[in-house]
Every structure is written in C-alpha cells, then in structure tokens.
Design a protein around this motif. Structure first.
Motif, short mmCIF file in Angstrom:
data_model
loop_
_atom_site.label_atom_id
_atom_site.label_comp_id
_atom_site.label_asym_id
_atom_site.label_seq_id
_atom_site.Cartn_x
_atom_site.Cartn_y
_atom_site.Cartn_z
N LEU A 298 0.82 -1.21 0.00
CA LEU A 298 0.00 0.00 0.00
C LEU A 298 0.85 1.26 0.00
CD1 LEU A 298 -2.93 -0.85 2.45
CD2 LEU A 298 -3.10 -0.37 0.01
N VAL A 299 1.85 1.29 0.86
CA VAL A 299 2.73 2.46 0.92
C VAL A 299 3.46 2.64 -0.40
CG1 VAL A 299 4.76 3.45 2.05
CG2 VAL A 299 2.98 2.36 3.43
N ALA A 300 3.93 1.54 -0.98
CA ALA A 300 4.62 1.61 -2.26
C ALA A 300 3.69 2.18 -3.34
CB ALA A 300 5.11 0.23 -2.67
N GLY A 301 2.45 1.74 -3.34
CA GLY A 301 1.50 2.24 -4.32
C GLY A 301 1.26 3.73 -4.19
N PHE A 302 1.29 4.23 -2.97
CA PHE A 302 1.06 5.65 -2.74
C PHE A 302 2.21 6.49 -3.29
CE2 PHE A 302 1.38 9.47 -0.06
CZ PHE A 302 0.10 10.00 -0.25
N PHE A 303 3.43 5.98 -3.19
CA PHE A 303 4.60 6.77 -3.58
C PHE A 303 5.16 6.41 -4.96
CE2 PHE A 303 4.85 7.20 1.09
CZ PHE A 303 4.94 8.59 1.19
N ALA A 304 4.83 5.21 -5.48
CA ALA A 304 5.52 4.71 -6.68
C ALA A 304 5.37 5.65 -7.87
CB ALA A 304 5.01 3.33 -7.04
N ALA A 305 4.14 6.05 -8.19
CA ALA A 305 3.94 6.91 -9.36
C ALA A 305 4.71 8.22 -9.21
CB ALA A 305 2.46 7.18 -9.56
N ARG A 306 4.73 8.77 -8.00
CA ARG A 306 5.47 10.02 -7.77
C ARG A 306 6.96 9.80 -7.96
NH1 ARG A 306 2.52 12.21 -2.23
NH2 ARG A 306 0.37 11.99 -2.95
N LEU A 307 7.47 8.68 -7.44
CA LEU A 307 8.90 8.41 -7.58
C LEU A 307 9.29 8.24 -9.04
CD1 LEU A 307 9.37 5.86 -4.64
CD2 LEU A 307 10.22 8.21 -4.73
N ILE A 308 8.45 7.53 -9.79
CA ILE A 308 8.74 7.30 -11.20
C ILE A 308 8.75 8.62 -11.96
CG2 ILE A 308 7.91 6.23 -13.33
CD1 ILE A 308 6.80 3.94 -11.57
N ARG A 309 7.76 9.49 -11.68
CA ARG A 309 7.72 10.78 -12.37
C ARG A 309 8.87 11.68 -11.95
NH1 ARG A 309 2.12 10.19 -11.23
NH2 ARG A 309 0.93 9.74 -13.11
N ARG A 310 9.24 11.62 -10.68
CA ARG A 310 10.26 12.53 -10.17
C ARG A 310 11.67 12.10 -10.58
NH1 ARG A 310 13.46 15.66 -9.30
NH2 ARG A 310 13.87 16.98 -7.48
N PHE A 311 11.96 10.80 -10.49
CA PHE A 311 13.33 10.33 -10.71
C PHE A 311 13.49 9.49 -11.97
CE2 PHE A 311 12.82 10.76 -6.06
CZ PHE A 311 13.79 11.73 -5.83
N GLY A 312 12.39 9.09 -12.60
CA GLY A 312 12.47 8.19 -13.74
C GLY A 312 12.51 6.73 -13.31
N ARG A 313 12.25 5.83 -14.23
CA ARG A 313 12.21 4.42 -13.89
C ARG A 313 13.58 3.89 -13.46
NH1 ARG A 313 9.44 2.54 -19.36
NH2 ARG A 313 7.73 4.04 -19.41
N ASP A 314 14.64 4.35 -14.12
CA ASP A 314 15.97 3.80 -13.85
C ASP A 314 16.38 3.99 -12.40
OD1 ASP A 314 16.26 2.95 -16.45
OD2 ASP A 314 17.26 4.77 -17.10
#
Length: 441
Positions: A298-314
């Motif tokens: 659940l916590v990962a789902g809350f932050f994952a999209a933001r992390l991907i947009r902010r830092f990129g997938r790599d």
C-alpha cells in the motif's frame, strides 16, 4: 515548486480516474478476483502447511511451488496469444467461471484428505486461471484510462489489488478459527473463494463487447498457429523495448530473493519462532507477515507513481533494489520475529515499486496487439525464477528454517539484479540513468 507541481498533477490524475466508471468497474473486477485469490491461497496454505493432520518439510514446500507454478509457466505464453486475439471482456468472464470449477474441485479434495501431487495439480489449475485473469486485466488497463494516466492507474490497480488479496487472506484466517484447522474446516474456509470469482465475472460482464481490447488483432487466421507463436512473439516484443527487458532482469532478481525469503519464513513460522507478546508464530504469525507485506504494498503504491515521475524508472528501480538488499541483510538475516515483520514490509514494498515500473514499461512501450503476450511471458519467467530459487534454497535450508547463510545469499541476488540492470543501459546507449521523469518516465 517542481515537486509540488508533480504532486498536484498526480492527485489530479488519480481524481480523474476515480470519476471514470470504466476504471472503477475494472478495479472492482480485479478486487473481487484478488480477494478470492487471498482466501483460496490462505485456505490452501492452512490445509497443507499448518494442518495438524499433515506434515511438511522444505523439499515438500519447494515441490508445491513447482507443481503450482511451473506447469502454468509452460502454457502462459500461449495464453498471452489468446489475450491478444479474443475479446478480453469475454475472456475475463469465462476464466472466472472456470476458476469456480477449479476451486470447487480443490475444496472437495481438501475435505477428502487428498494431498501431494493430486491436490497441487488442482491448485495449479486454479492458480493458472488466476494468473490468466491478472494478465488480461493488466493488458486491458490502457483501454480504460488516458495515456497520461496509465502510470497512476497502474499504481492504483496493482497496489490495491494485492492489498485486497491480503484482506482475503485475513478473512480466511478468521474463517479457519471458526471452522477449524483440520481437513474439513480448511475445505469450508477455502470454499469462500468461490464468491470472489463469481463477483469478478459479474463485474466483467458489465463492460461492452470489445471495450477492453484488443483493438487490433495481429495474429494468423489459424488459432493453433497464433497460440504456438505466443512465446516467441512475447520475447521479441520484450527485447525490442529495452525498458521492458531491463526491468525483467531487476524484477526477476528480486523475485528469486523473495522466493527464498518466503520459503524460510514459512519454515520459521512453522518450526522455529515462538509467540512473543503481540507477535505470533504459526499460521497467525504468517498472517501478520502477510499483513506487513500488504502494508508495504500500500505504501509503495502511494509513492511509486510520484517516484517514477520525479526520478524516472531507472533510478527508482536501482533504489528499490538497494533498499531491498539493506532490508534483507540488516533485518532478515538476524532471524528475529519482530525484525522479520519489518523486513517483510520493506521487501514487499520495494518489490511492488519494481513491479509497477515494469508494468508501466510494458503498458507504455509495447504495442497493444502484443501486450498480452508480453505480460504472459513476464508471468512465465516470473514463476520459473521463483521456483528455481526456492528449489535450490530447499536443498540447503534446515527444516526449522534457521539459515542466515541462505538469506545472505538472497541478499546478494538484489545486487546481481542491480548490476544486470546497469548492463542493460548499454543497449539504450546510456552511460548514466536519466533523472528527469519525462526522459524515462
């Protein structure tokens, strides 16, 4: 200011998705199916692993993994070809109804005291259909959300779905306390999974024909040829998308390490750990472990999209692998019950972030007419990796599960995954990971 703007954009996209009736209906289809999955798996785990009428050792558990996962892995790519050929709405309806039949057969077998290969074969059918349903839902997602919302939509669906499965597992543990821990009680508990499959079929049939794709059918007229081509086509399209093939390396390394941890955790809960205040051993302890994992998801789902947009997938993938290694080494290797719960939270959370990165790569970088085959290939390799890791670990882990050396080896797999991901950059001509989401988002 940029972070605030990105956060506002993410919130806007999630709100937009929440207002979309098609997306909500797809979520309900997924939630019903995964609640039933949670009930079925926990009910069966109770029947096989924590049943006073049955005995289990590490090799038997590994054999169970192999019986459940490997046969489906051989047919998964062919199922992917069907997802790219048949109306996915109809596939979801019929697959859920077929799962009802498989669950009923499993319930009858558990009640009759059937075990070994016979019970695992029935579970194989039920779990294989479940994975087929999951692949269909993932392939259908881009048809019910706009392109710019795919990452957010995938984060919501792929995060809340496993959390609902955890809830289903908790329901099964509660039902087991009511019906009992023997064969008959385990069968009665497992039977409640039928409700999830029926509800999932009901929600799927409310979609209009053709809405979930495929939009274009890139298949030969002969369905046998189309099915036989599934594995090769899935591999070809995955290789053509470097973001997908690189993600596979990282995720499969994580999955292998997780499989080893899961085997060790089951044995520790069954034969080594003892109740310690609020921390429980046995099946209730496994339930707490699953609950901690669900919280991590659940916590990962809350932050994952933001992390991907902010830092990129790599950068997101590499950070997730690094945190997994730290969690496994610092918290898992000591093999203390409270630390095991924290490690479960972190490892499953980082694993969910990795999965969301790979899912979004497939959904954004693979053409719709091949997406089902790539997801099926993904699932196949996912299963083979886990079974291979569990089978090797079962040779070395003692019956009580206490083996710091085995968990240390699992920790090393995360580092191997990171190195493999770095090597995959060479195919894209990158010397360093992108830091701007728009360049690799």
């Amino acid at each position: 200011m940029q972070v605030v703007a990105e956060r506002g954009e993410a919130v806007r996209l999630v709100r937009q998705l929440a207002r979309d009736p098609s997306f909500r209906r797809l979520l309900l289809t997924r939630f019903a199916a995964q609640w039933g999955d949670g009930v079925y798996r926990a009910g069966l785990a109770g029947a096989v692993l924590f049943n006073p009428e049955r005995a289990t050792d590490p090799l038997a558990i590994a054999g169970g993994f192999a019986a459940l996962l490997l046969p489906y892995s051989l047919v998964g790519p062919f199922a992917g070809a069907l997802l790219d050929r048949w109306d996915r709405r109809r596939v979801l309806m019929l697959a859920n109804l077929a799962r009802v039949v498989a669950i009923v057969a499993s319930v009858v077998a558990v009640a009759a005291g059937v075990g070994g290969l016979e019970l695992f074969s029935l579970a194989l059918v039920a779990e294989g259909i479940s994975r087929f349903i999951g692949s269909g839902l993932s392939a259908a997602l881009p048809h019910v959300v706009p392109g710019e919302a795919v990452v957010s939509g995938n984060a919501v669906a792929a995060t809340l779905g496993p959390a609902i499965a955890v809830v289903g597992g908790g329901c099964a543990i509660g039902l087991r306390a009511v019906f009992g821990s023997g064969d008959v009680g385990s069968a009665e508990t497992t039977a409640f999974a039928i409700a999830g499959a029926v509800l999932s079929a009901f929600f799927a049939q409310r979609f209009a024909k053709g809405v979930l794709g495929p939009t274009v059918v890139d298949e030969p007229a002969n369905p046998l040829v189309a099915v036989a081509r599934g594995l090769a086509d899935g591999a070809k399209h995955a290789w053509r998308a470097p973001s997908v093939s690189a993600g596979f390396v990282a995720l499969f390394a994580h999955r292998a390490a997780y499989g080893i941890s899961l085997l060790v955790s089951v044995l520790l809960m069954r034969n080594y750990f003892a109740d310690d205040g609020v921390f429980r051993a046995g099946l209730p302890g496994l339930g707490q472990l699953v609950g901690a994992a669900g919280a991590g998801i659940l916590v990962a789902g809350f932050f994952a999209a933001r992390l991907i947009r902010r830092f990129g997938r790599d950068r997101t993938v590499l950070a997730a692998l690094g945190l997994s290694a730290v969690a496994q080494g610092a918290l898992g290797v000591p093999m203390l019950l409270p630390l095991a719960l924290v490690a479960s939270f972190l490892i499953m959370g980082t694993g969910q972030v990795l999965k969301l990165c790979v899912d979004s790569s497939v959904q954004l970088d693979v053409a719709d007419e091949a997406r089902g085959r790539v997801f099926a290939l993904y699932d196949t390799l996912f299963n083979i990796t886990q079974v291979a890791a569990v089978s090797v670990a079962a040779i070395f882990v003692p019956e009580n599960g206490h083996s710091p050396a085995v968990l240390a080896a699992a920790t090393g797999l995360y580092l191997v995954g990171g190195a493999g991901y770095l090597l995959a950059w060479r195919r894209r001509g990158d010397s360093l990971p992108q830091t701007v989401a728009g360049k690799r988002g």
